[in-house]
Write a protein that holds these residues in place. Structure first.
Motif, short mmCIF file in Angstrom:
data_model
loop_
_atom_site.label_atom_id
_atom_site.label_comp_id
_atom_site.label_asym_id
_atom_site.label_seq_id
_atom_site.Cartn_x
_atom_site.Cartn_y
_atom_site.Cartn_z
N THR A 249 0.84 -1.19 0.00
CA THR A 249 0.00 0.00 0.00
C THR A 249 0.88 1.25 0.00
OG1 THR A 249 -1.60 -1.23 1.34
CG2 THR A 249 -1.92 1.16 1.15
N GLU B 192 -10.24 6.32 -9.43
CA GLU B 192 -10.14 5.05 -8.72
C GLU B 192 -8.72 4.51 -8.60
OE1 GLU B 192 -14.47 2.96 -9.32
OE2 GLU B 192 -12.95 2.52 -10.84
N HIS C 297 -13.28 -10.45 4.18
CA HIS C 297 -12.39 -9.86 3.18
C HIS C 297 -11.51 -10.90 2.49
CE1 HIS C 297 -13.09 -6.56 6.23
NE2 HIS C 297 -13.64 -6.06 5.12
N GLN D 78 -3.58 0.63 -3.09
CA GLN D 78 -3.07 -0.72 -2.82
C GLN D 78 -2.81 -1.42 -4.16
OE1 GLN D 78 -5.62 -4.00 -1.12
NE2 GLN D 78 -4.46 -3.50 0.74
N VAL E 211 -7.68 -4.07 -4.07
CA VAL E 211 -9.05 -3.79 -3.68
C VAL E 211 -9.24 -2.43 -3.01
CG1 VAL E 211 -10.96 -4.63 -2.23
CG2 VAL E 211 -9.59 -6.25 -3.55
N MET E 212 -8.18 -1.94 -2.36
CA MET E 212 -8.28 -0.67 -1.64
C MET E 212 -7.55 0.42 -2.42
SD MET E 212 -7.17 0.07 2.33
CE MET E 212 -5.47 0.51 1.99
N TRP F 163 -12.04 -2.85 4.98
CA TRP F 163 -11.08 -2.78 3.88
C TRP F 163 -10.26 -4.06 3.86
CZ3 TRP F 163 -11.75 1.31 0.73
CH2 TRP F 163 -12.37 2.45 1.27
N ASN F 164 -9.96 -4.55 2.66
CA ASN F 164 -9.10 -5.73 2.55
C ASN F 164 -7.73 -5.44 3.14
OD1 ASN F 164 -11.18 -6.96 1.06
ND2 ASN F 164 -9.70 -7.96 -0.30
N TYR G 39 -11.94 -0.42 -7.26
CA TYR G 39 -10.52 -0.14 -7.36
C TYR G 39 -9.73 -1.33 -7.93
CZ TYR G 39 -12.23 3.32 -4.04
OH TYR G 39 -12.95 4.31 -3.42
N TYR G 40 -10.21 -2.54 -7.65
CA TYR G 40 -9.48 -3.74 -8.06
C TYR G 40 -9.36 -3.81 -9.58
CZ TYR G 40 -8.59 -8.70 -8.96
OH TYR G 40 -8.08 -9.89 -9.44
N GLN H 20 -14.71 -0.09 -1.06
CA GLN H 20 -13.92 -0.89 -1.98
C GLN H 20 -14.82 -1.66 -2.95
OE1 GLN H 20 -11.68 -3.27 0.83
NE2 GLN H 20 -13.08 -4.99 0.66
#
Length: 343
Positions: A117, A147, A278, A179, A175-176, A225-226, A139-140, A136
């Motif tokens: 991160t 994003e 998560h 990150q 995911v975040m 959050w993951n 974003y992934y 989340q």
């Protein structure tokens, strides 16, 4: 002619070791690994010695071109030794080398997915001041300035790793916000661990130039959050040839005290990340399943379909020591396969 050799090592900070490095100016042509000299450092400043006997030794074990400085300059990853040339207690590479030598005939290989991160000051990159971004989800593997945060750093890091000749196999946004992930491998145990440590050093060093920091904290933001992991993909020759060996490996990781033996060495703060939420399994329960990202160990659907392949241990934290996770997986799974006659 002179060139710069950046000697890199892993220190003795607990519970999570840090990377250290310093520059040696050398004359002549860039040396191969065998020609690189040992060097010393002050172990009392790296949690690896007391002040009254502070000298420790750096033994080169891996070298590659230095993509930051360029030219003939090189990066040199080192093991830490005592002055009698025995491995220092913080040197986890030596223990991996012993286990790998025992099971090398099974041809274990690894691919490690390193999540991390970015932070700008005290906030994750992309988090607004005094608040939180949208939940989340988008974003992934996302795209767009609303994003995705830090892509310029990620691309620079990727180019540096490739220029260094590291076995980087991919990158993606996670995911975040802020990150990301890069993958190293598939490679043999010592190679994947050595190269992951160098890739981590390059990540920190590359981010310096953008005035951001990168953290391997497994739960950098509390709440919904993951966390950040280092999912570890593993196989042996027998696993790459038949499904029975896949099941034997998965079963071996759940036997007796093995689940806790592994988890307690999979990175500090693991109970903050392995909560059962998560995309994690609870830290104190072991499970495996096909295509199950809520299991401790996932068998990819393609592996079940093909009847051969690899497994993914989803438990290691982003801050795991790659020498330790590879040693544990080789020792546990290869011992079980040997006992079952599946080698």
């Amino acid at each position: 002619m002179t060139f710069k050799a950046e000697y890199i090592w892993i220190d003795g900070t607990e519970p999570t070791a840090k990377l250290r490095s310093k520059t040696k100016i050398m004359t002549g042509s860039p040396a191969g690994l065998a020609e690189l000299p040992v060097w010393g450092f002050d172990g009392s400043s790296t949690n690896q010695a007391k002040g009254h006997a502070s000298d420790r030794v750096l033994k080169p074990v891996f070298t590659c071109p230095d993509p930051i400085r360029g030219g003939d300059d090189i990066l040199v990853l080192c093991e830490v030794l005592n002055t009698d040339m025995t491995p220092h207690e913080s040197n986890t590479r030596a223990a991996l080398a012993e286990v790998y030598e025992r099971f090398a005939a099974q041809e274990p290989i690894f691919g490690i997915e390193q999540e991390y991160t970015f932070f700008k000051g005290s906030r994750p990159l992309g988090f607004p001041e005094g608040g939180f971004p949208a939940a989340q989800g988008g974003y992934y593997c996302g795209v767009g300035a609303d994003e995705i945060f830090g892509r310029d750093v990620v691309e620079a890091h990727l180019e540096n790793c490739l220029a260094a000749g590291l076995g980087i196999s991919g990158i993606n946004a996670e995911v975040m916000p802020g990150q990301w992930e890069f993958q190293v491998g598939p490679l043999a145990p010592l190679e994947v661990a050595d190269q992951l440590w160098v890739a981590r050093w390059l990540l920190y060093r590359t981010a310096e130039d953008f005035e951001v920091s990168a953290t391997l904290d497994p739960k950098p933001v509390k709440g919904d959050w993951n966390g950040a992991g280092a999912h570890t993909n593993f196989s042996t020759k027998a696993m790459r040839e038949g499904y029975a060996a896949i099941i034997t490996a998965c079963e071996s990781l759940g036997e007796g005290s093995k689940p806790l033996d592994h988890v307690k060495n999979y990175g500090a703060g693991i109970d903050d990340r392995l909560t059962g939420l998560h995309e994690t399994a609870p830290w104190n329960e072991y499970s495996y399943g096909v295509s199950d990202r809520g299991a401790s160990v996932r068998i990819p659907w393609q592996v079940e379909q093909d009847g051969k392949g690899y497994i993914e241990d989803r438990r290691p934290n982003a801050n795991v020591d790659p020498y330790t996770v590879t040693r544990l997986l080789v020792d546990t799974c290869c011992s079980a396969l040997e006992k079952a006659g599946q080698v």
